[in-house]
Motif scaffolding. Structure first.
Motif, PDB file in Angstrom:
ATOM      1  N   THR A  64     -45.624  24.850 -16.773  1.00 38.06           N
ATOM      2  CA  THR A  64     -45.044  23.974 -17.793  1.00 38.06           C
ATOM      3  C   THR A  64     -43.896  23.175 -17.191  1.00 38.06           C
ATOM      4  O   THR A  64     -43.322  23.569 -16.177  1.00 38.06           O
ATOM      5  N   GLU A  65     -43.623  22.081 -17.847  1.00 34.66           N
ATOM      6  CA  GLU A  65     -42.551  21.214 -17.367  1.00 34.66           C
ATOM      7  C   GLU A  65     -41.476  21.124 -18.445  1.00 34.66           C
ATOM      8  O   GLU A  65     -41.771  20.903 -19.608  1.00 34.66           O
ATOM      9  N   VAL A  66     -40.234  21.312 -18.027  1.00 35.71           N
ATOM     10  CA  VAL A  66     -39.115  21.203 -18.963  1.00 35.71           C
ATOM     11  C   VAL A  66     -38.198  20.107 -18.460  1.00 35.71           C
ATOM     12  O   VAL A  66     -37.865  20.071 -17.278  1.00 35.71           O
ATOM     13  N   ARG A  67     -37.802  19.203 -19.362  1.00 37.23           N
ATOM     14  CA  ARG A  67     -36.838  18.166 -19.003  1.00 37.23           C
ATOM     15  C   ARG A  67     -35.643  18.253 -19.950  1.00 37.23           C
ATOM     16  O   ARG A  67     -35.819  18.472 -21.145  1.00 37.23           O
ATOM     17  N   ARG A  68     -34.480  18.062 -19.406  1.00 42.75           N
ATOM     18  CA  ARG A  68     -33.270  17.987 -20.221  1.00 42.75           C
ATOM     19  C   ARG A  68     -32.361  16.912 -19.656  1.00 42.75           C
ATOM     20  O   ARG A  68     -32.341  16.697 -18.447  1.00 42.75           O
ATOM     21  N   THR A  69     -31.613  16.260 -20.543  1.00 44.03           N
ATOM     22  CA  THR A  69     -30.649  15.283 -20.047  1.00 44.03           C
ATOM     23  C   THR A  69     -29.248  15.872 -20.106  1.00 44.03           C
ATOM     24  O   THR A  69     -28.897  16.564 -21.068  1.00 44.03           O
ATOM     25  N   TYR A  70     -28.475  15.585 -19.062  1.00 41.46           N
ATOM     26  CA  TYR A  70     -27.083  16.030 -19.003  1.00 41.46           C
ATOM     27  C   TYR A  70     -26.223  14.858 -18.571  1.00 41.46           C
ATOM     28  O   TYR A  70     -26.568  14.120 -17.631  1.00 41.46           O
ATOM     29  N   SER A  71     -25.082  14.714 -19.234  1.00 45.12           N
ATOM     30  CA  SER A  71     -24.211  13.578 -18.929  1.00 45.12           C
ATOM     31  C   SER A  71     -23.487  13.778 -17.618  1.00 45.12           C
ATOM     32  O   SER A  71     -23.105  14.893 -17.256  1.00 45.12           O
ATOM     33  N   ILE A  72     -23.274  12.665 -16.942  1.00 45.16           N
ATOM     34  CA  ILE A  72     -22.511  12.676 -15.696  1.00 45.16           C
ATOM     35  C   ILE A  72     -21.030  12.715 -16.073  1.00 45.16           C
ATOM     36  O   ILE A  72     -20.573  11.905 -16.887  1.00 45.16           O
ATOM     37  N   CYS A  73     -20.285  13.653 -15.484  1.00 44.92           N
ATOM     38  CA  CYS A  73     -18.852  13.736 -15.791  1.00 44.92           C
ATOM     39  C   CYS A  73     -18.007  13.113 -14.693  1.00 44.92           C
ATOM     40  O   CYS A  73     -16.830  12.838 -14.897  1.00 44.92           O
ATOM     41  N   SER A  74     -18.586  12.900 -13.512  1.00 48.53           N
ATOM     42  CA  SER A  74     -17.803  12.338 -12.411  1.00 48.53           C
ATOM     43  C   SER A  74     -17.596  10.834 -12.645  1.00 48.53           C
ATOM     44  O   SER A  74     -18.399  10.184 -13.327  1.00 48.53           O
ATOM     45  N   PRO A  75     -16.520  10.270 -12.054  1.00 49.34           N
ATOM     46  CA  PRO A  75     -16.285   8.840 -12.247  1.00 49.34           C
ATOM     47  C   PRO A  75     -17.433   8.017 -11.682  1.00 49.34           C
ATOM     48  O   PRO A  75     -18.120   8.449 -10.751  1.00 49.34           O
ATOM     49  N   ALA A  76     -17.618   6.825 -12.230  1.00 47.66           N
ATOM     50  CA  ALA A  76     -18.652   5.929 -11.701  1.00 47.66           C
ATOM     51  C   ALA A  76     -18.216   5.437 -10.322  1.00 47.66           C
ATOM     52  O   ALA A  76     -17.020   5.298 -10.060  1.00 47.66           O
ATOM     53  N   PRO A  77     -19.167   5.174  -9.438  1.00 47.10           N
ATOM     54  CA  PRO A  77     -18.795   4.724  -8.102  1.00 47.10           C
ATOM     55  C   PRO A  77     -18.199   3.321  -8.130  1.00 47.10           C
ATOM     56  O   PRO A  77     -18.456   2.543  -9.048  1.00 47.10           O
ATOM     57  N   ASP A  78     -17.438   3.043  -7.112  1.00 49.27           N
ATOM     58  CA  ASP A  78     -16.827   1.728  -6.945  1.00 49.27           C
ATOM     59  C   ASP A  78     -17.926   0.648  -6.908  1.00 49.27           C
ATOM     60  O   ASP A  78     -18.889   0.787  -6.154  1.00 49.27           O
ATOM     61  N   TYR A  98     -39.305   9.782 -20.060  1.00 52.62           N
ATOM     62  CA  TYR A  98     -38.865  10.510 -21.254  1.00 52.62           C
ATOM     63  C   TYR A  98     -38.022  11.692 -20.802  1.00 52.62           C
ATOM     64  O   TYR A  98     -38.044  12.062 -19.629  1.00 52.62           O
ATOM     65  N   ALA A  99     -37.292  12.251 -21.754  1.00 47.92           N
ATOM     66  CA  ALA A  99     -36.588  13.503 -21.458  1.00 47.92           C
ATOM     67  C   ALA A  99     -36.634  14.426 -22.672  1.00 47.92           C
ATOM     68  O   ALA A  99     -37.236  15.479 -22.624  1.00 47.92           O
ATOM     69  N   CYS A 100     -36.040  13.994 -23.810  1.00 48.69           N
ATOM     70  CA  CYS A 100     -35.902  14.942 -24.930  1.00 48.69           C
ATOM     71  C   CYS A 100     -37.108  14.969 -25.856  1.00 48.69           C
ATOM     72  O   CYS A 100     -37.347  15.977 -26.518  1.00 48.69           O
ATOM     73  N   LYS A 101     -37.837  13.888 -25.966  1.00 44.54           N
ATOM     74  CA  LYS A 101     -38.929  13.718 -26.940  1.00 44.54           C
ATOM     75  C   LYS A 101     -38.452  13.933 -28.374  1.00 44.54           C
ATOM     76  O   LYS A 101     -39.263  14.208 -29.262  1.00 44.54           O
ATOM     77  N   GLY A 102     -37.170  13.867 -28.606  1.00 41.19           N
ATOM     78  CA  GLY A 102     -36.648  14.139 -29.945  1.00 41.19           C
ATOM     79  C   GLY A 102     -35.851  12.996 -30.540  1.00 41.19           C
ATOM     80  O   GLY A 102     -35.163  13.171 -31.537  1.00 41.19           O
ATOM     81  N   GLY A 103     -35.889  11.821 -29.911  1.00 39.47           N
ATOM     82  CA  GLY A 103     -35.179  10.674 -30.467  1.00 39.47           C
ATOM     83  C   GLY A 103     -33.686  10.696 -30.200  1.00 39.47           C
ATOM     84  O   GLY A 103     -32.926   9.989 -30.861  1.00 39.47           O
ATOM     85  N   VAL A 104     -33.253  11.480 -29.223  1.00 38.85           N
ATOM     86  CA  VAL A 104     -31.815  11.668 -28.993  1.00 38.85           C
ATOM     87  C   VAL A 104     -31.319  10.997 -27.719  1.00 38.85           C
ATOM     88  O   VAL A 104     -30.238  10.413 -27.688  1.00 38.85           O
ATOM     89  N   CYS A 105     -32.112  11.065 -26.642  1.00 38.46           N
ATOM     90  CA  CYS A 105     -31.569  10.665 -25.330  1.00 38.46           C
ATOM     91  C   CYS A 105     -31.766   9.189 -25.005  1.00 38.46           C
ATOM     92  O   CYS A 105     -31.030   8.620 -24.207  1.00 38.46           O
ATOM     93  N   GLY A 106     -32.756   8.548 -25.579  1.00 37.22           N
ATOM     94  CA  GLY A 106     -32.982   7.120 -25.334  1.00 37.22           C
ATOM     95  C   GLY A 106     -33.737   6.811 -24.044  1.00 37.22           C
ATOM     96  O   GLY A 106     -33.969   5.642 -23.732  1.00 37.22           O
TER      97      GLY A 106
END
Ligand code: FES
Length: 355
Positions: A51-65, A300-308
């Motif tokens: 099975t395949e599981v996907r999850r999205t997690y936000s990046i907390c590090s600063p964006a690169p220059d 896709y990632a969430c399939k739940g209408g949350v991640c976009g």
């Protein structure tokens, strides 16, 4: 076009009893692909036992220059979800040196650094993208200020406590930090209790000049984000200044619509990564499901209408979206849909994932 690449885990840092930060090393040849805006997220993919599981997690590090070669590392925050297939694996099994499949950054909960006053209301792990937004903004834009209002259960359960305290030390004049704990009294600061709509409506005008805030960033559980948006609208903040990212949606928060109105037979035509195709939609299928049966590389990632992640442009035809916690009103008005939540209402529907 979103793509997965295997990236090595360079660090696993325990943040609280139930959360970790994972740092990925980005090899030189992939840095341009992983260039990200502050506030974007990464989808992680795990294939195990067929099975395949996907999850999205936000990046907390600063964006690169913007002038540099892209990020050398990417750091995300992961909080354990009860019974969560990926978060349990992340907290219990992932170690330094493991390779994980990581999608290139996505998401539109972002801030383009510019002078002015900005503010965020975050709950729990909702701090994660906002940490990247605040640190990038204050580092790049000397004429910017930020008011961060965060709520958590207790100090011990608060993610990125040290990172936020470091930012406050570095920018004491430009970062205003307000913490509310729902289940613990603080020695200094606001009384404990939930940050609901009524409390925010009273609190916000006493904390900052609401009308001067150029952008509001609301992130966390559905209830908190919805309450904060209603509070802001109630005190006159236009919707165009409010950005939202929802992390957890209670299944009762928005019930999917019925399949009424769907034609007996419909066909979806999709363009993806420069190639197109047309396929019949099976009964009850979302557009994403139809496309995935034929193009496994559909994003896709969430399939739940949350991640976009599954956002696509509706070129022609009509669809019904069951839930949408990801697209801003301007995006839906411009013709974008979430493929994972869209069902055809016309016999022919055409979408473009590349736009
Ligand atoms: S896959 Fe997350 S919104 Fe569609």
């Amino acid at each position: 076009m979103a793509r997965f690449h295997p990236l090595p885990v360079a660090a696993v840092d325990r943040l609280t009893d139930d959360s970790v930060a994972l740092t990925f090393a980005v090899p030189a040849e992939l840095r341009a692909e992983y260039r990200h805006a502050p506030g974007q997220h990464l989808a992680l993919r795990r294939r195990a036992d067929g099975t395949e599981v996907r999850r999205t997690y936000s990046i907390c590090s600063p964006a690169p220059d913007p002038g540099g070669d892209g990020p050398h590392t990417l750091r995300v925050g992961v909080r354990l979800v009860d019974g969560g297939a990926f978060s349990t694996y992340a907290l219990k099994e992932i170690t330094v040196g493991d390779e994980l499949e990581v999608m290139t950054p996505a998401g539109r909960f972002t801030l383009d650094p510019a002078p002015g006053l900005y503010a965020a209301v975050v709950g729990g792990s909702g701090i994660t993208p906002v940490l990247s937004i605040v640190s990038t903004l204050l580092a790049r834009e000397p004429a910017a200020r930020f008011c961060l209002i965060r709520s958590d259960r207790t100090a011990a359960s608060t993610m990125f406590l040290d990172e936020v305290a470091d930012l406050k030390d570095r920018y004491p004049e430009r970062l205003q930090l307000v913490t509310v704990l729902s289940r613990e009294e603080q020695q200094a600061g606001l009384p404990s209790g939930r940050l609901d709509r009524e409390r925010l409506a009273r609190l916000l005008p006493s904390l900052l000049p609401v009308a001067d805030v150029a952008g509001w960033f609301l992130c966390g559980p559905f209830g908190l984000v919805q309450g904060a948006e209603q509070a802001l609208r109630g005190i006159g903040v236009p919707r165009s200044r409010i950005h939202e990212e929802i992390f957890h949606v209670d299944v009762t928060a928005a019930a999917p619509g019925a399949t009424a109105g769907a034609p007996a037979h419909s066909t979806v035509t999709a363009r993806l990564d420069g190639r197109g195709g047309s396929w019949p939609v099976r009964e009850g299928e979302s557009l994403l499901e139809t496309v995935l049966r034929n193009r496994p590389d559909a994003p896709y990632a969430c399939k739940g209408g949350v991640c976009g992640t599954c956002r696509a442009f509706l070129v022609s035809g009509e669809v019904r979206m069951n839930r949408n916690f990801a697209l801003e009103p301007e995006e839906t008005e411009a013709g974008y849909v979430l493929a994972c939540q869209s069902h055809p209402l016309t016999e022919a529907v055409e979408v473009d994932f590349d736009r």
